[in-house]
Design an enzyme around this catalytic site. Sequence first.
Site, PDB file in Angstrom:
ATOM      1  CG  ASP A   1      -3.935   8.256   8.215  1.00 37.92           C
ATOM      2  OD1 ASP A   1      -3.856   7.018   8.368  1.00 37.92           O
ATOM      3  OD2 ASP A   1      -4.040   8.805   7.111  1.00 37.92           O
TER       4      ASP A   1
ATOM      5  CD  GLU B   1      -2.699  -0.870   2.681  1.00 40.42           C
ATOM      6  OE1 GLU B   1      -3.034   0.265   3.056  1.00 40.42           O
ATOM      7  OE2 GLU B   1      -2.932  -1.887   3.339  1.00 40.42           O
TER       8      GLU B   1
END
Lengths: 402, 267
Positions: B66, B55
Amino acid sequence: MFPTPDVRGRFGRFGGRYVPETLIPALDELAAAFDEATADEAFQARLDETLRTFVGRPSLLTLAENLTERSGGARIWLKREDLNHTGAHKINNTVGQVLLAKRMGKTRIIAETGAGQHGVATATACARFDLPCVVYMGEEDVRRQSLNVFRMRLLGAEVRPVASGTRTLKDATNEAIRDWVTNVHDTFYVIGSVVGPDPYPRIVRDLQSVIGFETMDQLEERTGRRVPDAVVACVGGGSNAIGIFAPFAYLPEGERPRLIGVEAAGRGLDSGAHAAPVAVGKTGVLHGAFMHLLSDEDGQITPAHSVSAGLDYPGVGPEHSYLFESGRAEYVSVTDREALDAFGLLSRTEGIVPALESSHAIAYATELASTMPRDAELVVNLSGRGDKDVSEVQRLLDEEAA
Amino acid sequence: MTGPARGQARVRAAFDAARRDDRAAFLPYLTGGWPDREAFLRHARTLLRHADLLEVGLPFSDPLGDGPTIQRSSEEALRAGVRTAHVLDQVRELRSETDTPIVIMTYANPIVCYAHGGERGFVRDLAAAGADGAILPDLPPEEAGDLIEASREHDLATVFLAAPTSTEARMRTVTEASRGFVYAVSVTGVTGMRDAASDAVPDLVRRLRATSDLPVVVGFGVGNAATASPVAAVADGVAVGSAVIRRIAEGGDLEALAAEIAGACRR
Ligand SMILES: Cc1ncc(COP(=O)(O)O)c(C=O)c1O
């Protein structure tokens, strides 16, 4: 109450729900709870009573006689949100959302704040309705607005400084959303403007629309007309503007007054240091909604600038984007300098010290009034009082003098 | 692998291969262009020795899904001048060296505002660079019409996320829109390491399996062998982001971390 948004939370092509999957069920739950509360007479009675006996509504509609005289045109009316408890329109929204949180059985409130006005209004509602409150605030704003940090703490809220990104409002909003994603089972996120994922923009609009509905009644009482010729309001995220526009915005063409949102041109639209996303015309996704925003070629959000912390936000609520594109409202911008001049002007001519945010609306309205006939009616939303800004304005004026 | 599979076929083949080996696939994450171009490529090559799929994050200024570790790497990358075109170039470079699938992870705005044709242009350029799909944590299927359509056209994977809060109806929406695999967020929260594997995982995986045949990858909070093995026991893939970024930020042994977690993926 108003015709938009559609079932997908869209105002035309704006709005939507660009959020982590974790929050989708919470947004569904929130939308259902808000619709139930809106239809519940007992809830509405409780909200009305709170607005009357705690916030101090209805707020006055004041004819600015001296300013009208000076402009030599339309009669200028001031919708006095500055007279509300805590000094701005923000509290209309926070008491509504905190009452909704209670109704939903949520036990913890979070909020974001830039200048601290929404943080103070949330902390106030939480104190009044006895819920614990956490306010996220960028480190840079914590430094610049230390007095409001103290006010929030005095009201029993916990202020959490945010060190990421530009350390301002947009980063505080990110952090509030992260908290919500993490604690979604018991936490209610009280958002401070007509931004964020659906249903927030319509919830905040409906709660702030009391400003516009009162204006209609008060104007009728004073002039016999329910609908003025023009309505002017400053636009940060856009809640005070939507609040006063909403009852007028969906009137048929011909019956609708001119609705004018005033963005912050900062040091000038060409300087890059401004907070005028509609003027720039770029659209994208920020904080869960598709709307006008400030971003670079790669879609990175660029920092906003305004002398008024409350307008210092790189986006604008999706319904404003829609009102703009559909031609129902117009958007203009006013520089730091013009706002500072209007701040002094209203103080001297009317004995009212406006918030720097509201000074943007005053600046444009004064100009506009002079181009309108004397029998025209122009209403300005005076979204807040300027007490919070006097030391900053003093500093700026001293700096200029030196 | 037979033939030059690419896009979602390459992604599916990677999961099939892992399944044949009786292990969960290992999907490490790296922030594109971070800490700098050369170091990124070096770290990517290290990870590719152990990974079943890589990724690559396209950094965004406001990464609201995040936690602090990935936030910081994104901020540093942007401050160092990393642009969308740079990340696509780096993917292109890696693709010339490896057949391992590469999936881009980013947020809605960088693709909605993509200067060369918005979502559709982004997917086209992603495919041209040799990436095999995209994961967008703030783009639920309802908002992803253009991305989905363009991805189908280029046969790229579209990975949507399911969460512990997802209803059965949501899981159906998410899996129906997903190609390649579906991403199960192990906790209500943002990315970041946690001390123990979330006990929501088995139920989440079971519910997703009941809705679709897609491989189920579990991420958020997995960062070492102890947190990876219970996940690998039930899921088809284990995604690891913050632990990788932290290991690099601390100047630690990335190869050792990758080997440890890849080892824990064996059942
Ligand atoms: C007095 C005042 N007016 C306006 C604003 C801008 O917000 P909005 O555009 O949501 O009304 C603020 C925000 O803090 C404010 O304090």
